[in-house]
Design an enzyme around this catalytic site. Sequence first.
Site, PDB file in Angstrom:
ATOM      1  N   ASN A   1      46.609  43.851  40.326  1.00 50.22           N
ATOM      2  CA  ASN A   1      45.175  43.600  40.399  1.00 50.22           C
ATOM      3  C   ASN A   1      44.819  42.147  40.677  1.00 50.22           C
ATOM      4  O   ASN A   1      43.753  41.860  41.227  1.00 50.22           O
ATOM      5  CB  ASN A   1      44.486  44.074  39.122  1.00 50.22           C
ATOM      6  CG  ASN A   1      44.367  45.588  39.067  1.00 50.22           C
ATOM      7  OD1 ASN A   1      44.257  46.240  40.099  1.00 50.22           O
ATOM      8  ND2 ASN A   1      44.411  46.157  37.879  1.00 50.22           N
TER       9      ASN A   1
ATOM     10  N   HIS B   1      52.964  39.557  31.968  1.00 48.66           N
ATOM     11  CA  HIS B   1      51.943  39.354  32.996  1.00 48.66           C
ATOM     12  C   HIS B   1      51.621  37.880  33.198  1.00 48.66           C
ATOM     13  O   HIS B   1      51.017  37.513  34.213  1.00 48.66           O
ATOM     14  CB  HIS B   1      50.671  40.095  32.566  1.00 48.66           C
ATOM     15  CG  HIS B   1      50.014  40.882  33.663  1.00 48.66           C
ATOM     16  ND1 HIS B   1      50.638  41.242  34.845  1.00 48.66           N
ATOM     17  CD2 HIS B   1      48.748  41.412  33.759  1.00 48.66           C
ATOM     18  CE1 HIS B   1      49.814  41.937  35.606  1.00 48.66           C
ATOM     19  NE2 HIS B   1      48.653  42.054  34.970  1.00 48.66           N
TER      20      HIS B   1
END
Length: 203
Positions: free
Chosen positions: A108, A20
Amino acid sequence: MKFLIVGLGNPGAKYEETRHNIGFKVLDALAEEWSDVSHGKMARIKHRGKQVLLLKPDTFMNLSGKAVRYWLQKENIPKENLLVVVDDLHLDFAQLRLRGKGADAGHNGLKSIDQLNGGNNYARLRCGIGRDFHPGEQVKYVLGEWTTKEREGLSDLIKTAGETVLSFCGHGLQNTMNKFNNGGKKKKKAKQAPPAGSEGGPD
């Protein structure tokens, strides 16, 4: 002319080597000296006569839009000069895809930026991390560390992504898309994880 390049990731040593955080990795390869600023860490470089602000937000991933909004407004940078570097599990590992706008695809960080900055009409460089996980394990996968095999190709991915960033600043979006976007079919989308809580989370 100023550009804002935002690498998405999560703050803290716990997340440094996770998939990530590829956005942080790419920006770290472009600058060595970082300063603590409002909403993150920043490095300022020059490229082909342009001022380039590199930003690593210190919010968790799903609150990234706060930092982007703050620095776009503070430095009076138009959205066409914003580029977000982000991981993408819908692309094969090391595949790059530069786009001038697009859906958040369940990410997100992009979702937060869209919500707080008036939509998705800004450039994003998607860095493929693959999707080698079982149903329901998406969050575990993106917050997992690189495998030994992935690490072998990681430096090339980071190098090419960095070159793409500089080309965007120096030669514009369309020329850079023509030069750096590589082929390959998109894999089937993984099932989206539920939105993270309002207090901020790593995914």
